[in-house]
Motif scaffolding. Structure first.
Motif, PDB file in Angstrom:
ATOM      1  N   UNK A 230       0.815  -1.220   0.000  1.00 35.15           N
ATOM      2  CA  UNK A 230       0.000   0.000   0.000  1.00 35.15           C
ATOM      3  C   UNK A 230       0.847   1.267   0.000  1.00 35.15           C
ATOM      4  N   UNK A 231       2.098   1.148  -0.392  1.00 39.58           N
ATOM      5  CA  UNK A 231       3.005   2.297  -0.388  1.00 39.58           C
ATOM      6  C   UNK A 231       3.111   2.870  -1.797  1.00 39.58           C
ATOM      7  N   UNK A 232       2.919   4.170  -1.936  1.00 39.71           N
ATOM      8  CA  UNK A 232       2.913   4.825  -3.238  1.00 39.71           C
ATOM      9  C   UNK A 232       4.280   4.736  -3.906  1.00 39.71           C
ATOM     10  N   UNK A 233       5.341   4.975  -3.155  1.00 39.97           N
ATOM     11  CA  UNK A 233       6.685   4.911  -3.724  1.00 39.97           C
ATOM     12  C   UNK A 233       7.013   3.498  -4.184  1.00 39.97           C
ATOM     13  N   UNK A 234       6.615   2.494  -3.395  1.00 37.10           N
ATOM     14  CA  UNK A 234       6.864   1.104  -3.785  1.00 37.10           C
ATOM     15  C   UNK A 234       6.089   0.751  -5.049  1.00 37.10           C
ATOM     16  N   UNK A 235       4.880   1.262  -5.166  1.00 34.22           N
ATOM     17  CA  UNK A 235       4.090   1.028  -6.376  1.00 34.22           C
ATOM     18  C   UNK A 235       4.811   1.582  -7.604  1.00 34.22           C
ATOM     19  N   UNK A 236       5.347   2.768  -7.481  1.00 36.36           N
ATOM     20  CA  UNK A 236       6.107   3.396  -8.564  1.00 36.36           C
ATOM     21  C   UNK A 236       7.346   2.567  -8.929  1.00 36.36           C
ATOM     22  N   UNK A 237       8.114   2.179  -7.933  1.00 33.30           N
ATOM     23  CA  UNK A 237       9.357   1.451  -8.188  1.00 33.30           C
ATOM     24  C   UNK A 237       9.092   0.061  -8.769  1.00 33.30           C
ATOM     25  N   UNK A 238       8.124  -0.660  -8.211  1.00 32.01           N
ATOM     26  CA  UNK A 238       7.832  -2.009  -8.699  1.00 32.01           C
ATOM     27  C   UNK A 238       7.290  -1.981 -10.122  1.00 32.01           C
ATOM     28  N   UNK A 239       6.472  -0.991 -10.427  1.00 30.46           N
ATOM     29  CA  UNK A 239       5.948  -0.872 -11.786  1.00 30.46           C
ATOM     30  C   UNK A 239       7.066  -0.569 -12.767  1.00 30.46           C
ATOM     31  N   UNK A 240       7.959   0.304 -12.369  1.00 29.53           N
ATOM     32  CA  UNK A 240       9.081   0.648 -13.246  1.00 29.53           C
ATOM     33  C   UNK A 240       9.957  -0.574 -13.509  1.00 29.53           C
ATOM     34  N   UNK A 241      10.221  -1.352 -12.470  1.00 28.75           N
ATOM     35  CA  UNK A 241      11.017  -2.569 -12.642  1.00 28.75           C
ATOM     36  C   UNK A 241      10.327  -3.557 -13.579  1.00 28.75           C
ATOM     37  N   UNK A 242       9.023  -3.702 -13.426  1.00 26.58           N
ATOM     38  CA  UNK A 242       8.274  -4.622 -14.278  1.00 26.58           C
ATOM     39  C   UNK A 242       8.308  -4.177 -15.736  1.00 26.58           C
ATOM     40  N   UNK A 243       8.106  -2.894 -15.976  1.00 28.36           N
ATOM     41  CA  UNK A 243       8.024  -2.391 -17.348  1.00 28.36           C
ATOM     42  C   UNK A 243       9.387  -2.276 -18.019  1.00 28.36           C
ATOM     43  N   UNK A 244      10.456  -2.268 -17.225  1.00 29.07           N
ATOM     44  CA  UNK A 244      11.801  -2.196 -17.793  1.00 29.07           C
ATOM     45  C   UNK A 244      12.455  -3.569 -17.929  1.00 29.07           C
ATOM     46  N   UNK A 245      11.766  -4.604 -17.470  1.00 30.36           N
ATOM     47  CA  UNK A 245      12.346  -5.943 -17.529  1.00 30.36           C
ATOM     48  C   UNK A 245      12.330  -6.474 -18.961  1.00 30.36           C
ATOM     49  N   UNK A 246      13.097  -7.514 -19.210  1.00 29.52           N
ATOM     50  CA  UNK A 246      13.155  -8.128 -20.539  1.00 29.52           C
ATOM     51  C   UNK A 246      12.038  -9.151 -20.746  1.00 29.52           C
ATOM     52  N   UNK A 247      11.264  -9.423 -19.699  1.00 29.46           N
ATOM     53  CA  UNK A 247      10.197 -10.408 -19.796  1.00 29.46           C
ATOM     54  C   UNK A 247       8.949  -9.813 -20.440  1.00 29.46           C
ATOM     55  N   UNK A 248       8.005 -10.682 -20.783  1.00 25.22           N
ATOM     56  CA  UNK A 248       6.747 -10.219 -21.362  1.00 25.22           C
ATOM     57  C   UNK A 248       6.052  -9.275 -20.388  1.00 25.22           C
TER      58      UNK A 248
END
Length: 347
Positions: A230-248
């Motif tokens: 439920x942390x806004x900063x964590x939401x931002x960081x995790x989304x960025x990691x997901x969208x920058x990954x080489x996976x689908x």
């Protein structure tokens, strides 16, 4: 009639800080300058602390009159009373009480109750006739409150033994995900956090997400379930990691709160993705800011003010003996479709 919220807004502090000052609570220190400003605002605005609080300030020990003191416990750990979801409920609670001749005498959080001195003060020295609990607490603390407070009403609390006001979180989440499915999305990620069980998979909004996918014969992909706590900063960081990954990558994200959705949208923008053409977003809560994000956020409207107002009236009716058995009042939700999710079919 001037309320705690009016004084808090005038000074620029939280409702809980005003509550501590006017109730002379010593369990948490308040800056002397802030304390002075609060009492100046109390005088300027004409706020009348309840009789018992005034006696405490004068050093007296007068007891409150019967069935007039109402407290509130909010199970929120971040942003306190500036929280865009909980503040709406608190506003409804205070207005509902004031309109019926009652007063919200204090507001505390679940974290506050971990302080034994404060918990003792709430239960014994500053005892309320009734208490509104907004979301759950740790089981031991909850049972202590239930044994000690004569009248307890819950907002989205699971205990069927007390009156409750709630909305169907599972169905609200399903409505959000179904909308994305109707837009042609099949690769849908989730951002959320755990409940008191500390298990995301047991949290109601996650369960709605999972059920909607299963009804569409789609699997939940664990790598697309982002636990941000439920942390806004964590939401931002995790989304960025997901969208920058080489996976689908997903083509859409359902976030279990608007604040997490908005921070995730920023991450998508910084990754060079267009919303909603490259990735769509849906949130849940319909906080005021959601209509002004870029693009405006599709979300599920939860009637926060009304939930608070109904909880206040329910507590008053409970105190007055109008409910022989605990009632459960479920309020409706509404999908608000905006530009963040209106995209063409995705493979």
């Amino acid at each position: 009639m001037t309320t705690l919220k009016d004084v808090a807004q005038h000074v620029g502090v939280s409702i809980s800080t005003v509550s501590r000052v006017v109730n002379n609570e010593a369990t948490r220190s308040v800056n002397p300058e802030t304390r002075r400003k609060i009492w100046d605002a109390v005088t300027e605005l004409g706020y009348q602390p309840n009789k018992w609080a005034r006696q405490l300030v004068k050093g007296g020990q007068a007891a409150p009159s019967a069935a007039t003191r109402v407290g509130c416990i909010v199970a929120v750990t971040q942003n306190k009373y500036n929280h865009p979801y909980f503040s709406g409920i608190l506003e409804g609670i205070e207005k509902g009480l004031v309109d019926n001749g009652y007063e919200l005498t204090y507001v505390q959080t679940g974290d506050d109750l971990r302080n034994p001195a404060l918990l003792h003060r709430i239960l014994h020295e500053n005892a309320a006739d009734g208490l509104i609990l907004v979301e759950g607490l740790e089981p031991e603390t909850y049972e202590t409150l239930r044994r000690s407070v004569p009248y307890l009403v819950g907002v989205d609390v699971s205990d069927p033994g007390i009156p409750r006001v709630t909305y169907d979180r599972v169905e609200a989440a399903k409505a959000a995900v179904r909308h994305l499915l109707e837009q042609g999305h099949k690769r849908i990620a989730f951002i959320g956090g755990p409940g008191l069980s500390q298990d995301v998979e047991k949290e109601k909004r996650y369960r709605g997400y999972r059920e909607a996918l299963r009804e569409a014969e789609l699997d939940v992909r664990p790598e697309w379930v982002l636990n941000s706590n439920w942390d806004v900063e964590a939401s931002y960081q995790l989304t960025k990691e997901l969208l920058q990954s080489d996976k689908e990558k997903p083509t859409a994200i359902f976030a279990a709160s608007d604040m997490m959705a908005i921070s995730a949208m920023r991450a998508a923008n910084e990754c060079g993705l267009r919303i909603p053409d490259d990735i769509a977003f849906v949130g849940l809560d319909n906080i005021e800011l959601s209509a002004y994000s870029s693009p405006p956020l599709t979300t599920v409207h939860i009637p926060k003010f009304e939930i608070g107002s109904i909880a206040a009236k329910t507590l008053i009716d409970y105190i007055q003996g109008k409910y022989p058995i605990p009632v459960k009042i479920s309020v409706p939700f509404e999908l608000k479709i905006r530009q963040s999710s209106l995209s063409g079919p995705k493979a």
